[in-house]
Structures are given as structure tokens and as C-alpha cells.
Design an enzyme around this catalytic site. Sequence first.
Site, PDB file in Angstrom:
ATOM      1  NE  ARG A 136      -3.977  -2.025   2.243  1.00 60.47           N
ATOM      2  CZ  ARG A 136      -4.680  -2.398   3.299  1.00 60.47           C
ATOM      3  NH1 ARG A 136      -4.570  -1.728   4.434  1.00 60.47           N
ATOM      4  NH2 ARG A 136      -5.490  -3.430   3.244  1.00 60.47           N
ATOM      5  NE  ARG A 189      -6.987   4.715   2.959  1.00 55.54           N
ATOM      6  CZ  ARG A 189      -7.752   3.991   3.766  1.00 55.54           C
ATOM      7  NH1 ARG A 189      -8.846   4.511   4.284  1.00 55.54           N
ATOM      8  NH2 ARG A 189      -7.425   2.750   4.068  1.00 55.54           N
ATOM      9  NE  ARG A 238      -9.174  10.692  -0.368  1.00 47.14           N
ATOM     10  CZ  ARG A 238      -8.824  10.489   0.885  1.00 47.14           C
ATOM     11  NH1 ARG A 238      -8.640   9.264   1.350  1.00 47.14           N
ATOM     12  NH2 ARG A 238      -8.656  11.515   1.706  1.00 47.14           N
ATOM     13  CG  ASP A 291      -9.665  -3.276  -4.826  1.00 46.12           C
ATOM     14  OD1 ASP A 291      -9.332  -2.680  -3.781  1.00 46.12           O
ATOM     15  OD2 ASP A 291     -10.460  -4.228  -4.839  1.00 46.12           O
ATOM     16  CE1 TYR A 335     -13.813  -7.262   0.507  1.00 43.72           C
ATOM     17  CE2 TYR A 335     -11.951  -8.604  -0.175  1.00 43.72           C
ATOM     18  CZ  TYR A 335     -12.461  -7.539   0.548  1.00 43.72           C
ATOM     19  OH  TYR A 335     -11.624  -6.762   1.306  1.00 43.72           O
TER      20      TYR A 335
END
Length: 352
Positions: free
Chosen positions: A26, A30, A39, A76, A153
Amino acid sequence: MADSLPLLLRAARGEQVERPPVWMMRQAGRYMKVYRDLRDRHPGFRERSEQPDLSYEISMQPYRAFQPDGVILFSDILTPLPGMGIDFDIIESKGPIIDPPIRSLAQVEALRPLDAAASLPFVGEVLGRLRQSVCNEAAVLGFVGAPWTLAAYAVEGKSSKNYAVIKAMAFQEPVLLHRLLTHLADSIAAYVSYQIESGAQVVQLFDSWAGQLSPIDYDVFAAPYQKRVVDQVKAKHPDTPLILYISGSAGVLERMARTGVDFISLDWTVDMADGCARLPQHLGVQGNVDPGLLFGTPQAIRERIVDTVLKARGRRHILNLGHGILPGTPEENARVFFEAGKSVNELLGAAV
């Protein structure tokens, strides 16, 4: 010519290298202001991950800032699902949503085999551009979700805390779940091969939720499908290193070693020395600094990197976190991590 290949690729192939290569799970995301600004301009996650210019830009942000030894595709694990007929959305505060979830044999039989080139051309474009941009200064990493996690998922329809729906399917309708896992494994294998053919030099498989299985159930519902992916990819691309990561993997490390991957990525709950002792010598190890440590002092970060590298000595080792870097991590501490990783030989000398 071999020395001109990226350090991470040489290490992953088992060559003698001057130091462990370093990248971060990652690492594009963020914690970086430049990402948060982008974003704000492009709030849809699927837009950011599926629009080639945006995915490329985000992938390159940590490379420009920190020069890690690996640049990983910004994407993703759910990205290939629409190409099979499973649509999804990602809502910033809630995570992935799949509606309707996959609950019936008719739904599984209606799924399409993944044609990655046709349904995911943006992935191939971004990987090719990354290879051109970083040349041999860094390895380009691809990644995919493994079948159990993708099935979780798809069946749960969202993130889960107890995985009750897919475990109910596993124990009440195992034939149905195995059909779904087989379809996912074959499609993911095709997706990995497409990433390699598009420019990925190393690929990481994330079976993030497989750590929620008991070891006996891991042997039935996760490991065989990880191996099914690996076997198909290795038949086409035997020289491309594959890394397997599971969060909460302490109970299944030895089982992970039997899937045919080249590297096991350890999470931070496993001591590096213990992990190395439990894994066959031919396997490489990746990891495994606690992401929470990056909220600490620069000295604490450097000391932990020295400890991790010392414990992994004698093994193929890629320095990384034991999970993804956390939102809110100070960017300067990410810089300390990368700089310490790249100067680890000097740090080791000072520690003697």
C-alpha cells in the site's frame, strides 16, 4: 546484463544481492498528501484504479518521493471481477459492495471466464508505462487477489468480521463453493499471466482473508486454489517470481510453503527468525515490520529494520511491512523506512 536487472528482481530470483530490496505494501495511498489531493479531485475509487492516467500517476507517486526498489500497480484485488460478470463498487466509508452477492449455482454457472486483455486493458497499459518509466531502476510488481479471498467478497457481498456467510456455504454447500473457487482460480491465473505479459516482473498474490480459516479448512478451501493459480502461471512463466501474502498467517506458514510460490510474505505477528525457521530454505521471505512502528521515532524504525534484516540473513529477503502502510502515517517516517532499508549495510555496521 544480469546486474542491469532491478535489485528486487535479482533478489526474488535467488541471486546474490548487495542488500535486501525494499518496498511497502500500500505504498501508494492515503498516507501521502499528493494522493489525497488527487483523490479529492477524483473521488471514485474505480475511476482512480481503472483510468490509466490516474492509476499510473498514483503508482508513480511513492517512487518519485522515496525511490523504493519496487513499484506496484495501483489497483484493487476486486478489479477483475466485472470481467467475470461480478460487478462491484467501493464506497469510501464502507469498502467494497457486491450486489447481488453470489449465493447460487445458477449464478456461478453464469460467470464468464476472464479475458483479461479484453476486460482489463487499462491494467496492461499501466504496467507497460511503469516499465518504461522506471526502466531497471526498480522492479514493476503486479498483484492479484487469491481465490478464497475473492470468493469471500463475492459471497459475503462486502467486508466481513466473522465470514459467516461463506463459511456456511463451505460447510453446507461445499460443491457450490468449490465450483466458484475453481472458476476464480482459472480466471486469476489468466490475469496473472496477462500482468506478466504486460510488464509485471514480480507478482504478489493476496489471500488476505485466508488467515480466518482453520488450518484444516485452509487445506481444503484456500491452498489448493492458490496452488492451482501458481501451477498455471508457472507453466507459462516459470521464471517470474510469485509472492504469497496472508494476513494472520502464523497458523498456516508451513502450508503456504507447499503452494509453489517463490516467496512467503510474513505479517508482523510472526517473528522473522521464527518464520525463517519454519519455512524451507529454498523459499524467500518478505516483510515484516509492524506498520504501527511507522508512527514511532526514526530511531525505533531503524532499529527494527536492523533486527528484521539480521534475522533474515542467509535467506532471500525482501524488506517490507507486515501489512499495508496505515493511513495517517507521517510521510517523513515512510521516508525513514525506505532510506534505512537502502542504507541497511551501514546500519548493520554501526550496530556491531
